[in-house]
Design a protein around this motif. Structure first.
Motif, PDB file in Angstrom:
ATOM      1  N   ILE A 146      -6.653  85.298 -26.194  1.00  0.00           N
ATOM      2  CA  ILE A 146      -5.526  86.139 -25.789  1.00  0.00           C
ATOM      3  C   ILE A 146      -4.238  85.330 -25.697  1.00  0.00           C
ATOM      4  O   ILE A 146      -3.164  85.794 -26.110  1.00  0.00           O
ATOM      5  CB  ILE A 146      -5.846  86.836 -24.452  1.00  0.00           C
ATOM      6  N   ILE A 238     -10.464  91.970 -26.489  1.00  0.00           N
ATOM      7  CA  ILE A 238      -9.103  91.942 -25.944  1.00  0.00           C
ATOM      8  C   ILE A 238      -8.889  93.087 -24.968  1.00  0.00           C
ATOM      9  O   ILE A 238      -8.336  92.895 -23.874  1.00  0.00           O
ATOM     10  CB  ILE A 238      -8.072  92.001 -27.091  1.00  0.00           C
ATOM     11  N   ILE A 242      -7.926  92.226 -21.104  1.00  0.00           N
ATOM     12  CA  ILE A 242      -6.589  92.601 -20.645  1.00  0.00           C
ATOM     13  C   ILE A 242      -6.714  93.568 -19.460  1.00  0.00           C
ATOM     14  O   ILE A 242      -5.957  93.486 -18.490  1.00  0.00           O
ATOM     15  CB  ILE A 242      -5.771  93.258 -21.772  1.00  0.00           C
ATOM     16  N   SER A 253      -5.191  93.860 -30.131  1.00  0.00           N
ATOM     17  CA  SER A 253      -4.574  92.637 -30.654  1.00  0.00           C
ATOM     18  C   SER A 253      -3.157  92.874 -31.157  1.00  0.00           C
ATOM     19  O   SER A 253      -2.270  92.038 -30.961  1.00  0.00           O
ATOM     20  CB  SER A 253      -5.442  92.050 -31.771  1.00  0.00           C
TER      21      SER A 253
END
Length: 296
Positions: A146, A238, A242, A253
């Motif tokens: 990330i 991701i 997140i 992404s």
């Protein structure tokens, strides 16, 4: 195997022989597979205008954005045009009447991004601590992925293709061997990304004795099993992480790529510099980004 499947296999081989970017080839395979599954599940024996219209309606019912839908159907259209030209299929069922409205797509494309990560969220992600229950080594891998995406603005496919050979710690550069359009470029590898990657490499998550050209961020319990993760797996990784870091949902992404560009734009970086950072072939493409990056 029917004519459609034979044509799809031939088209994918053609794409690969033309040195098309692996991410693009993967997208064509996925789109053709999704359409094939829709035909199978809805009683369509062969591609037809009705089958394409039905698939479009299914995508809409599932909440797929019109821009994404347009991309899917545009790829399907490109495949069918090739198959007809090669005389592998008789006709292209992607007629204008069933394709997403260009006017509607353009309207959405011109809207400002509604869910850009702001600078405080950017900092929260970069400084996030390991959540309880997440193994340390795995967390360093996810955090590094990330951080690299957020601080370099490289694409999903470009990150998955990174190897140790592509990391220039001395000069602070990332070498993207196969960017969009299979173009090679060099982009920034900032200290914050270098540190995250170093921590990850020292964590023990990545098997030892891997060759220099093995995927930097891969999957596998041992060196013999280590392989590149696929696009969807990375996107899901991701989204999950997140959500743990800042509570946001649906951040993929490409959103990190937009966030990086937005921060650079707000900090005064020129369009030409942002264009180079993003790997755009023309600054005109970047201008389209710029019009949408800043809030109204």
């Amino acid at each position: 195997m029917n004519a459609y499947d034979i044509a799809v296999n031939a088209y994918i081989r053609n794409c690969k022989s033309n040195m098309m970017a692996s991410g693009t080839v993967e997208n064509y395979e996925r789109v053709c597979s999704l359409f094939r599954r829709h035909m199978d599940e809805n009683g369509f024996d062969e591609p037809s205008i009705a089958a394409v219209a039905s698939w479009k309606n299914e995508l809409s019912d599932k909440g797929v954005k019109i821009t994404t839908m347009s991309g899917y159907m545009g790829m399907l259209d490109t495949f069918f045009k090739w198959a007809v030209e090669m005389e592998m299929l008789e006709k292209n069922p992607c007629v204008p009447a069933v394709m997403p409205s260009r006017k509607a797509v353009k309207k959405v494309q011109n809207q400002a991004y509604s869910s850009l990560l702001n600078e405080s969220q950017f900092k929260a992600i970069i400084t996030a601590e390991r959540p309880k229950g997440v193994p340390e080594a795995k967390w360093t891998r996810n955090k590094a992925i990330i951080t690299v995406l957020l601080s370099t603005a490289i694409r999903n496919s470009e990150l998955r293709a990174l190897t140790l050979n592509d990391l220039d710690f001395v000069n602070g550069n990332l070498i993207i061997e196969h960017g969009k359009g299979d173009k090679r470029r060099i982009t920034a590898f900032p200290p914050i990304a270098q540190q995250a990657v170093t921590v990850y490499m020292n964590s023990g998550y990545r098997p030892k004795n891997l060759p220099m050209d093995a995927p930097l961020f891969g999957i596998g319990e041992s060196a013999s099993e280590w392989h590149e993760m696929n696009r969807i797996a990375l996107s899901n990784l991701i989204k999950r992480n997140i959500a743990m870091m800042i509570g946001g949902e649906g951040v993929r992404s490409h959103a990190l790529r937009h966030a990086c560009a937005s921060i650079m734009w707000d900090k005064g970086m020129s369009l030409e510099e942002i264009s180079e950072l993003l790997g755009h072939s023309s600054v005109t493409t970047t201008e389209g980004y710029a019009e949408r990056l800043r809030p109204a």
